[in-house]
Enzyme design. Sequence first.
Site, short mmCIF file in Angstrom:
data_model
loop_
_atom_site.label_atom_id
_atom_site.label_comp_id
_atom_site.label_asym_id
_atom_site.label_seq_id
_atom_site.Cartn_x
_atom_site.Cartn_y
_atom_site.Cartn_z
N LYS A 3 -0.54 91.14 -10.20
CA LYS A 3 0.46 90.90 -11.24
C LYS A 3 0.62 89.41 -11.52
O LYS A 3 0.76 89.00 -12.66
CB LYS A 3 1.81 91.51 -10.83
CG LYS A 3 1.82 93.02 -10.95
CD LYS A 3 3.20 93.56 -10.71
CE LYS A 3 3.22 95.07 -10.81
NZ LYS A 3 4.45 95.65 -10.29
N LYS A 50 -6.92 106.40 -13.88
CA LYS A 50 -5.79 107.21 -13.47
C LYS A 50 -4.87 107.46 -14.68
O LYS A 50 -4.71 106.56 -15.53
CB LYS A 50 -5.03 106.43 -12.39
CG LYS A 50 -4.04 107.25 -11.62
CD LYS A 50 -3.46 106.42 -10.50
CE LYS A 50 -2.17 107.05 -10.03
NZ LYS A 50 -1.47 106.31 -9.03
N LYS A 67 0.84 106.03 -18.66
CA LYS A 67 1.38 105.85 -20.02
C LYS A 67 0.81 104.62 -20.69
O LYS A 67 0.51 104.61 -21.88
CB LYS A 67 2.90 105.75 -19.96
CG LYS A 67 3.54 107.11 -20.01
CD LYS A 67 5.01 107.05 -20.27
CE LYS A 67 5.55 108.48 -20.22
NZ LYS A 67 6.95 108.58 -19.93
#
Length: 327
Positions: free
Chosen positions: A111, A194, A197
């Site tokens: 991140k 995977k 959304k």
Amino acid sequence: MPKIFSGIQPSGELHIGNYLGAVKNWVALQRQYESFFCIVDYHAITVPYDAADLRQRTRDMAISLLASGIDPSACTLFVQSMVPEHTELAWIFNSVAPLGELERQTQFKEKAQRQESVVVGILTYPVLQAADILLYKADMVPVGEDQVQHLELSREIARKWNVRFTPDGEPFFPEPKPLLTPTRRVMGLDGQAKMSKSLGNTVGLLEDPKDIWEKLRPAVTDPKRVRRTDPGTPEVCNIYHLHKAFSPAATVEHVAVQCSTAGWGCIDCKKVLFESMEVELKPIRERAGEVRSDPKRVDEKLAEGAARAQGIATETIREVKQHMGLT
Ligand code: SF4
């Protein structure tokens, strides 16, 4: 009865990936363990977000969980920010959490690389996770094999706090163990990654059947099955894996035979999958409709869950403060 804790991000309505990967399992576990299931909205604010949207996503997640079979009379279902002791214990754990370990977390490194300006919450996210679990002195956390190492930091924080503040007595916090569960890693309909959304490759748990079929019809299958007469390899096909999740064992066997002998085409196979999915998803959709029609009742259930959770959380914090010389 042993305690378990598990959290889920307030990402709005569930998709079949997080339903099969976590929530279906929670439903099975909720009566076997003293279970705490938490919508972790404090974890969701370390990335840019819209405030009104977060509230709606939290609510939609609660509706999805209730519709999936999470029963607030069998477990404690609540929203994290309704129990502020989570952040209080996280601050306390900041005093024992090892910085080096936090910096080495793969999630943090990934991140941090993607963002120009990195907020502290991304680094200390695992400390809040440890607080989530240990606030209820959970003995176990339901995880799949691939998540076992995520728990290690929570175990280490528990250990360090125990050594520092209860050196001679019984360890105050248990070191939470992984409860290995048969979780499924569900791939998206693109068959590439995977189900997620953010990748737009999901099937919503509460989605209209017409829309589900529109997504299933063009979904990626065995790439080597170019013509209807080409035999396929079910194990490499995402549709086959979805059959394993939704269809009865006899149907799964039939799919494998029909596929590997080119006995049917992929559309035939997808139609059978669609029917199997409907058997499971239709009652969930109906329950979601009922839950949604009574918003006051949803609020009441979440408030009751938060009150129950807070009863335990305040006692943990009281004892923690006593051990630490805090007032
Ligand atoms: S027949 Fe079914 S399992 Fe085989 S490739 Fe087509 S969709 Fe996949």
